[in-house]
Design an enzyme around this catalytic site. Structure first.
Site, PDB file in Angstrom:
ATOM      1  N   ASP A  90       0.861  -1.181   0.000  1.00 56.98           N
ATOM      2  CA  ASP A  90       0.000   0.000   0.000  1.00 56.98           C
ATOM      3  C   ASP A  90       0.902   1.238   0.000  1.00 56.98           C
ATOM      4  O   ASP A  90       1.585   1.516   0.990  1.00 56.98           O
ATOM      5  CB  ASP A  90      -0.900   0.009   1.245  1.00 56.98           C
ATOM      6  N   LYS A 151      -6.707   3.274  -2.814  1.00 60.47           N
ATOM      7  CA  LYS A 151      -7.098   3.210  -1.402  1.00 60.47           C
ATOM      8  C   LYS A 151      -7.438   4.611  -0.933  1.00 60.47           C
ATOM      9  O   LYS A 151      -6.744   5.573  -1.258  1.00 60.47           O
ATOM     10  CB  LYS A 151      -5.952   2.604  -0.598  1.00 60.47           C
ATOM     11  N   LYS A 179      -9.912   0.070  -2.044  1.00 58.69           N
ATOM     12  CA  LYS A 179      -9.789  -0.327  -0.649  1.00 58.69           C
ATOM     13  C   LYS A 179     -10.224   0.859   0.191  1.00 58.69           C
ATOM     14  O   LYS A 179      -9.592   1.921   0.165  1.00 58.69           O
ATOM     15  CB  LYS A 179      -8.354  -0.734  -0.304  1.00 58.69           C
TER      16      LYS A 179
END
Length: 215
Positions: A90, A151, A179
């Site tokens: 991430d 995300k 996400k």
């Protein structure tokens, strides 16, 4: 969505500045017990990967939480995280460059990171700091760089709300799988994000989220 179906879509997370090895062990044990994924700080990946069961998807973070490392440092950190045993990464974008209109530089940085590893890269755009136009440019940069997901947030930005919102998930899902992360503490909130188009949930309260789900 029942508990088992939901569990596989949760990244059970511990990323605070005071995270200890014991905190990581607890989160990994909970994730393993309930069938969730785990997201942990880079410094604990190698030791965790050695002990974790092969069924556990292990994620870590790059450039967290501000995204202001150089591209070279982010690229090397990504390769290091993968080699240590991370299954997913991430990565926080450079928000300042995006807001300055340097979208090409943001795209090139993500592209360099994606090219440095053979595992999925999720791009954290820190939506709470961005206008809708900036969110769209950030998501398009992720698309152009061949990232796997976008995300919503780190959960650490000094802004309100600092975490995921339904509106942001709806906007971002037009580009890549999303996400939703930040401020998701119960089943109802998680389901609102999934209903809005999220594919994955990032939450330090993964066990609590699952507790509200039907068996």
């Amino acid at each position: 969505m029942n508990r088992q179906e939901l569990a596989g879509r949760i990244d059970h997370t511990v990323l605070g500045p005071e995270t200890t090895p014991a905190d990581v062990d607890r989160v990994v044990a909970e994730a393993t017990e309930h069938g969730m994924n785990a997201c942990i700080p880079p410094c604990y990946v190698a030791a965790t990967a050695e002990q974790a069961p092969p069924t556990l998807t292990l994620a870590t973070v790059i450039g967290f939480p501000h995204g202001q490392d150089s591209t070279r440092i982010k690229r090397e950190a990504a390769a290091s995280g993968w080699k240590a045993g991370a299954d997913e990464l991430d990565v926080v974008i450079n928000v300042g460059r995006l807001k300055a209109g340097e979208t090409d530089a943001v795209t090139e940085e993500i592209e360099a990171i994606v090219a440095s590893v053979p595992v999925p890269v999720k791009v954290i755009i820190e939506a709470g700091l961005l206008t809708d136009d900036e969110k769209r440019r950030a998501c398009q940069a992720a698309v152009d760089a061949d990232a796997a997901m976008v995300k919503t947030s780190t959960g650490f930005a000094d802004v309100e709300p600092s975490g995921a919102t339904v509106a942001d998930v709806e906007l971002m899902s037009d580009y890549l799988p999303v996400k939703a992360s930040g401020g998701i503490g119960d089943y109802e909130t998680a389901m609102a994000m999934l209903d809005a188009g999220a594919e994955r949930i990032g939450a330090s309260a993964g066990v609590e989220v699952l507790a509200g789900a039907p068996q």
